[in-house]
Scaffold this motif. Structure first.
Motif, PDB file in Angstrom:
ATOM      1  N   ALA A   4       0.834  -1.207   0.000  1.00 18.93           N
ATOM      2  CA  ALA A   4       0.000   0.000   0.000  1.00 18.93           C
ATOM      3  C   ALA A   4       0.868   1.256   0.000  1.00 18.93           C
ATOM      4  N   ILE A   5       1.948   1.240   0.756  1.00 18.79           N
ATOM      5  CA  ILE A   5       2.860   2.392   0.790  1.00 18.79           C
ATOM      6  C   ILE A   5       3.524   2.571  -0.574  1.00 18.79           C
ATOM      7  N   THR A   6       3.952   1.488  -1.186  1.00 19.20           N
ATOM      8  CA  THR A   6       4.590   1.554  -2.503  1.00 19.20           C
ATOM      9  C   THR A   6       3.620   2.104  -3.545  1.00 19.20           C
ATOM     10  N   VAL A   7       2.376   1.630  -3.524  1.00 17.71           N
ATOM     11  CA  VAL A   7       1.368   2.107  -4.472  1.00 17.71           C
ATOM     12  C   VAL A   7       1.108   3.598  -4.238  1.00 17.71           C
ATOM     13  N   ALA A   8       1.019   4.016  -2.983  1.00 14.78           N
ATOM     14  CA  ALA A   8       0.777   5.422  -2.661  1.00 14.78           C
ATOM     15  C   ALA A   8       1.937   6.303  -3.143  1.00 14.78           C
ATOM     16  N   VAL A   9       3.170   5.832  -2.954  1.00 16.57           N
ATOM     17  CA  VAL A   9       4.335   6.598  -3.404  1.00 16.57           C
ATOM     18  C   VAL A   9       4.353   6.704  -4.921  1.00 16.57           C
ATOM     19  N   VAL A  10       4.053   5.618  -5.617  1.00 15.32           N
ATOM     20  CA  VAL A  10       4.033   5.638  -7.087  1.00 15.32           C
ATOM     21  C   VAL A  10       2.960   6.607  -7.581  1.00 15.32           C
ATOM     22  N   ILE A  11       1.775   6.561  -6.978  1.00 12.96           N
ATOM     23  CA  ILE A  11       0.701   7.477  -7.374  1.00 12.96           C
ATOM     24  C   ILE A  11       1.109   8.921  -7.098  1.00 12.96           C
ATOM     25  N   PHE A  12       1.737   9.164  -5.954  1.00  9.69           N
ATOM     26  CA  PHE A  12       2.193  10.514  -5.614  1.00  9.69           C
ATOM     27  C   PHE A  12       3.215  11.015  -6.634  1.00  9.69           C
ATOM     28  N   VAL A  13       4.151  10.164  -7.018  1.00  7.43           N
ATOM     29  CA  VAL A  13       5.180  10.570  -7.992  1.00  7.43           C
ATOM     30  C   VAL A  13       4.543  10.870  -9.351  1.00  7.43           C
ATOM     31  N   ILE A  14       3.561  10.067  -9.743  1.00  8.15           N
ATOM     32  CA  ILE A  14       2.877  10.304 -11.025  1.00  8.15           C
ATOM     33  C   ILE A  14       2.131  11.633 -10.988  1.00  8.15           C
ATOM     34  N   VAL A  15       1.419  11.903  -9.903  1.00  4.80           N
ATOM     35  CA  VAL A  15       0.677  13.156  -9.785  1.00  4.80           C
ATOM     36  C   VAL A  15       1.637  14.346  -9.752  1.00  4.80           C
ATOM     37  N   ALA A  16       2.742  14.227  -9.021  1.00  3.69           N
ATOM     38  CA  ALA A  16       3.725  15.308  -8.971  1.00  3.69           C
ATOM     39  C   ALA A  16       4.310  15.565 -10.361  1.00  3.69           C
ATOM     40  N   GLY A  17       4.567  14.521 -11.125  1.00  2.00           N
ATOM     41  CA  GLY A  17       5.068  14.676 -12.490  1.00  2.00           C
ATOM     42  C   GLY A  17       4.055  15.355 -13.394  1.00  2.00           C
ATOM     43  N   MET A  18       2.782  14.990 -13.228  1.00  2.00           N
ATOM     44  CA  MET A  18       1.734  15.622 -14.037  1.00  2.00           C
ATOM     45  C   MET A  18       1.627  17.115 -13.725  1.00  2.00           C
ATOM     46  N   VAL A  19       1.708  17.470 -12.445  1.00  2.00           N
ATOM     47  CA  VAL A  19       1.630  18.875 -12.055  1.00  2.00           C
ATOM     48  C   VAL A  19       2.835  19.642 -12.612  1.00  2.00           C
ATOM     49  N   LEU A  20       4.009  19.063 -12.513  1.00  2.00           N
ATOM     50  CA  LEU A  20       5.218  19.708 -13.024  1.00  2.00           C
ATOM     51  C   LEU A  20       5.129  19.934 -14.531  1.00  2.00           C
ATOM     52  N   ILE A  21       4.704  18.926 -15.258  1.00  2.00           N
ATOM     53  CA  ILE A  21       4.580  19.051 -16.713  1.00  2.00           C
ATOM     54  C   ILE A  21       3.531  20.104 -17.067  1.00  2.00           C
ATOM     55  N   HIS A  22       2.413  20.121 -16.327  1.00  2.00           N
ATOM     56  CA  HIS A  22       1.373  21.108 -16.588  1.00  2.00           C
ATOM     57  C   HIS A  22       1.895  22.528 -16.369  1.00  2.00           C
ATOM     58  N   ARG A  23       2.639  22.754 -15.315  1.00  2.00           N
ATOM     59  CA  ARG A  23       3.189  24.083 -15.024  1.00  2.00           C
ATOM     60  C   ARG A  23       4.226  24.486 -16.070  1.00  2.00           C
ATOM     61  N   LEU A  24       5.057  23.545 -16.498  1.00  2.00           N
ATOM     62  CA  LEU A  24       6.052  23.863 -17.525  1.00  2.00           C
ATOM     63  C   LEU A  24       5.387  24.209 -18.856  1.00  2.00           C
ATOM     64  N   ASN A  25       4.320  23.489 -19.211  1.00  2.00           N
ATOM     65  CA  ASN A  25       3.595  23.794 -20.451  1.00  2.00           C
ATOM     66  C   ASN A  25       2.944  25.169 -20.375  1.00  2.00           C
ATOM     67  N   ALA A  26       2.371  25.506 -19.222  1.00  2.00           N
ATOM     68  CA  ALA A  26       1.745  26.819 -19.062  1.00  2.00           C
ATOM     69  C   ALA A  26       2.795  27.924 -19.182  1.00  2.00           C
ATOM     70  N   GLN A  27       3.963  27.709 -18.599  1.00  2.00           N
ATOM     71  CA  GLN A  27       5.040  28.702 -18.678  1.00  2.00           C
ATOM     72  C   GLN A  27       5.509  28.863 -20.121  1.00  2.00           C
ATOM     73  N   HIS A  28       5.610  27.760 -20.822  1.00  2.00           N
ATOM     74  CA  HIS A  28       6.033  27.799 -22.224  1.00  2.00           C
ATOM     75  C   HIS A  28       4.996  28.535 -23.071  1.00  2.00           C
ATOM     76  N   ASP A  29       3.713  28.274 -22.830  1.00  2.00           N
ATOM     77  CA  ASP A  29       2.659  28.954 -23.578  1.00  2.00           C
ATOM     78  C   ASP A  29       2.691  30.468 -23.338  1.00  2.00           C
ATOM     79  N   GLU A  30       2.993  30.885 -22.114  1.00  2.00           N
ATOM     80  CA  GLU A  30       3.092  32.315 -21.828  1.00  2.00           C
ATOM     81  C   GLU A  30       4.246  32.944 -22.601  1.00  2.00           C
ATOM     82  N   ARG A  31       5.366  32.250 -22.686  1.00  2.00           N
ATOM     83  CA  ARG A  31       6.506  32.785 -23.431  1.00  2.00           C
ATOM     84  C   ARG A  31       6.178  32.909 -24.912  1.00  2.00           C
ATOM     85  N   ILE A  32       5.511  31.902 -25.448  1.00  2.00           N
ATOM     86  CA  ILE A  32       5.148  31.950 -26.866  1.00  2.00           C
ATOM     87  C   ILE A  32       4.158  33.081 -27.117  1.00  2.00           C
TER      88      ILE A  32
END
Length: 74
Positions: A4-32
């Motif tokens: 359960a801890i391993t599954v929770a950590v994997v889900i947390f890492v996936i969500v953190a990656g999604m948030v990071l990618i979303h923020r980077l895309n938004a920053q890139h769109d602002e620059r463009i």
């Protein structure tokens, strides 16, 4: 319990990656959006034409004046 801890950590890492990618895309769109591709560079404006356009000289092409040279090259 460890699974359960391993599954929770994997889900947390996936969500953190999604948030990071979303923020980077938004920053890139602002620059463009801030960069205007169609504007000329500062100091290099489009020149206005002060006279008529240059015309192509009328008459036969330069190689057509000596047809024997064209025939000999074949």
């Amino acid at each position: 319990m460890e699974t359960a801890i391993t599954v929770a950590v994997v889900i947390f890492v996936i969500v953190a990656g999604m948030v990071l990618i979303h923020r980077l895309n938004a920053q890139h769109d602002e620059r463009i959006g801030a960069f205007r591709y169609s504007d000329a560079l500062p100091g290099i404006g489009r020149r206005t034409r002060k006279g008529p356009r240059a015309t192509v000289p009328k008459g036969p092409p330069a190689d057509a004046t000596h047809p024997e040279h064209r025939e000999a090259s074949r």
